[in-house]
Design an enzyme around this catalytic site. Structure first.
Site, short mmCIF file in Angstrom:
data_model
loop_
_atom_site.label_atom_id
_atom_site.label_comp_id
_atom_site.label_asym_id
_atom_site.label_seq_id
_atom_site.Cartn_x
_atom_site.Cartn_y
_atom_site.Cartn_z
N GLU A 110 8.12 105.44 -34.16
CA GLU A 110 8.05 104.19 -33.41
C GLU A 110 7.68 104.48 -31.96
O GLU A 110 7.84 105.59 -31.47
CB GLU A 110 9.41 103.47 -33.42
CG GLU A 110 9.84 102.94 -34.75
CD GLU A 110 11.10 102.07 -34.64
OE1 GLU A 110 11.44 101.43 -35.63
OE2 GLU A 110 11.73 102.05 -33.57
N ARG A 166 21.70 105.20 -21.84
CA ARG A 166 20.44 105.14 -21.10
C ARG A 166 20.74 105.13 -19.60
O ARG A 166 20.54 104.15 -18.89
CB ARG A 166 19.65 103.90 -21.52
CG ARG A 166 19.22 103.94 -22.98
CD ARG A 166 18.52 102.66 -23.39
NE ARG A 166 18.13 102.70 -24.80
CZ ARG A 166 17.46 101.75 -25.43
NH1 ARG A 166 17.12 100.64 -24.77
NH2 ARG A 166 17.15 101.87 -26.71
N ASP A 170 14.87 90.66 -27.71
CA ASP A 170 13.56 91.29 -27.64
C ASP A 170 12.41 90.37 -28.03
O ASP A 170 11.33 90.46 -27.45
CB ASP A 170 13.51 92.52 -28.58
CG ASP A 170 14.38 93.65 -28.08
OD1 ASP A 170 14.63 93.71 -26.86
OD2 ASP A 170 14.80 94.48 -28.90
N ARG A 171 12.61 89.51 -29.03
CA ARG A 171 11.47 88.82 -29.63
C ARG A 171 11.67 87.30 -29.58
O ARG A 171 12.51 86.76 -30.29
CB ARG A 171 11.29 89.29 -31.08
CG ARG A 171 10.95 90.78 -31.19
CD ARG A 171 10.82 91.25 -32.62
NE ARG A 171 12.04 91.06 -33.39
CZ ARG A 171 13.10 91.85 -33.33
NH1 ARG A 171 13.11 92.90 -32.51
NH2 ARG A 171 14.17 91.61 -34.07
N GLY A 203 16.16 111.79 -36.62
CA GLY A 203 16.06 112.88 -35.66
C GLY A 203 16.23 112.47 -34.21
O GLY A 203 15.75 111.41 -33.79
N TYR A 236 13.54 102.81 -21.14
CA TYR A 236 12.34 103.38 -21.74
C TYR A 236 11.57 104.21 -20.71
O TYR A 236 11.68 104.00 -19.50
CB TYR A 236 11.43 102.26 -22.25
CG TYR A 236 11.82 101.64 -23.57
CD1 TYR A 236 13.09 101.80 -24.11
CD2 TYR A 236 10.91 100.87 -24.29
CE1 TYR A 236 13.43 101.22 -25.31
CE2 TYR A 236 11.24 100.28 -25.50
CZ TYR A 236 12.50 100.46 -26.00
OH TYR A 236 12.84 99.89 -27.20
N ASP A 283 11.91 108.80 -33.26
CA ASP A 283 12.45 108.76 -34.62
C ASP A 283 13.78 108.02 -34.54
O ASP A 283 14.75 108.54 -33.99
CB ASP A 283 12.64 110.19 -35.15
CG ASP A 283 13.16 110.21 -36.59
OD1 ASP A 283 13.90 109.28 -36.99
OD2 ASP A 283 12.85 111.18 -37.32
#
Length: 469
Positions: A276, A371, A151-152, A297, A406, A293
């Site tokens: 987030e 996903r 990711d980074r 959750g 996403y 969350d």
């Protein structure tokens, strides 16, 4: 009439006509000069005011042409100055969602130079919509695409193209970022760009193409932001940022920004336990966000932002059909509006929902654990009634057998109402598809409609065996 009288009469008439023509020419000359100077009088400040040296955004530049006895006079109408968006129109009444855009980035990468990306989103200025994504500093058919599952990195940049245009080699790199948010206030674009070391990252605030402000990590643990559009109301833009644990207590703040300058910071308050990757939308006269969350959750947190007094209220979506992944099956899942449901709370995925009176429209993966697949539907009472589960108007966007990722919301202002749209990230490559060494995505975009619609499935569609390794 004798010859002398005829000559005198003709001479008199000729003199009269010549005089009239002369006066007309003088009138035309005066009119031309007046119009020429008058166009510079538009919006001129009073004598006791200073004209600010700032760029002017021209929305209209209309030229009127007036014909007078073969003389052309051009009169330029004063351009209307751009205004801040206030999003005061009501939300559009919809029956569901209709297809809007698909960029097919992965399929095109099989034979062209297309950026490796992830974390895409869509946002619009008053005239057109743009797609954004975080590039990996490489195209797909390039050895640098190896191991882009991470990711980074310092090579990641925010990319921006008109919606529907894949991220080709000519794509603009807006800023350096491995986390971002963007929005247009009616006058210019604001980009929030996070990059740097995990333990001490920097968020840069770029407005109208200029770096205006910045803020450093406040908890020294991966400062991050929305990965979808921020929202601006009357010149004040809000962005939700989190720093701290991804699986425990973190420190979330809401930043208020005017023309790129941070003017206020509010801490998260209310009952949300972990926030987030918020998907935010204007809900006049404030901003409403539905977030992720990643701790307790599988029901999604809500963050309500008051732009006028900077106050924050948070809670959870009431719908018992919860929106995060992973989650329990629908017969076992629950939500009671106020607190996290403590069901499959760890991990998660960015998503969205929005209120429609007491009801809620939402999107989520079809799979409860992975996903994969994507669906949308409306839950009656899902915004106000605890554990409501009456689902209507379900649509399949991506069938269960294909990967998703996403998703997030963006808003489009029409003539009479504000429409809600969403995008779905269609991830391909690693970790699931080990035939290749890269990880990237394409997107599909839908918008709310008050009309009828059919059925379908809009997956990424690339044959992984035809792709560069």
């Amino acid at each position: 009439m004798n010859p002398n009288q005829k000559i005198i009469t003709i001479g008199s008439v000729s003199l009269t006509i010549a005089t009239i023509c002369f006066l007309m020419q003088i009138a035309i000359l005066v009119t031309t000069v007046t119009l020429h100077f008058k166009q510079y009088e538009c919006n001129s400040p009073p004598n006791n005011q200073v004209m600010l040296c700032e760029p002017t955004i021209i929305e209209r530049n209309i030229t009127e042409i007036v014909y007078l006895t073969n003389t052309t006079i051009e009169k330029e109408i004063c351009p209307k100055l751009a205004e801040y968006r206030n999003w005061s129109k009501p939300q559009c009444k919809i029956t569901g969602f209709a297809p809007f855009s698909k960029d097919n980035s992965i399929r095109l990468s099989a034979g062209g130079d297309i950026w490796v990306t992830r974390e895409p989103y869509v946002s619009c200025d008053p005239d057109k919509c743009y797609q954004f994504a975080l590039g990996q500093g490489t195209t797909l058919n390039n050895r640098h695409s190896n191991d882009t599952v991470h990711d980074r990195t310092p090579y990641r940049t925010l990319l921006m193209n008109e919606l529907g245009v894949p991220f080709h080699l000519g794509t603009k790199q807006v800023c350096i970022a491995w986390s971002s948010s963007s929005c247009h206030d009616g006058k210019a674009w604001l980009h929030v760009c996070v990059t740097g070391h995990d333990e001490n990252a920097t968020a840069s605030f770029i407005y109208d193409g200029r770096l205006v402000d910045s803020i450093g990590s406040w908890s020294k643990k991966i400062l991050r932001t929305q990965e979808s559009e921020c929202v601006c109301i009357n010149g004040t833009c809000t962005v939700v940022m989190t720093d701290g644990s991804a699986s425990g207590r973190a420190d979330t703040k809401i930043l208020f920004i005017e023309e790129g300058k941070i003017v206020h910071i509010s801490p998260l308050s209310g009952s949300a336990q972990h926030v987030e990757e918020c998907s935010c939308y204007p809900r006049y006269s404030g901003v409403r966000c539905v977030c992720r969350d990643n701790w307790k959750g599988s029901n999604r947190p809500i963050v309500d932002i008051n732009v006028k007094d900077y106050s924050i209220v948070s809670s959870y979506v009431c719908s018992g059909l919860v929106g995060d992944t992973p989650r329990k099956n629908d017969s076992s899942s629950s939500s009671h509006c106020l607190n996290p449901n403590n069901e499959e709370g760890g991990h998660g995925v960015k998503g969205w929902a929005f209120d429609d009176g007491n009801d809620v429209w939402m999107g989520r993966t079809i799979s409860e654990k992975l996903r994969s697949g994507y669906e949308t539907f409306k839950v009656i009472g899902g915004w106000s009634k605890p554990n409501s589960k009456l689902q209507i108007n379900r649509q399949v966007i991506v069938d269960r057998g294909n990967r998703s990722g996403y998703s997030g919301i963006f808003s489009v202002e029409g003539k009479s109402c504000i429409n809600r749209c969403f995008y779905v990230e269609l991830i391909r490559g690693r970790k699931q598809e080990t035939e290749v060494w890269w990880t990237s995505n394409s997107i599909v975009v839908f918008c709310g409609t008050s009309g009828t619609y059919g059925t379908g499935s809009w997956p990424d569609g690339a044959d992984i065996n035809l792709m560069p390794i």
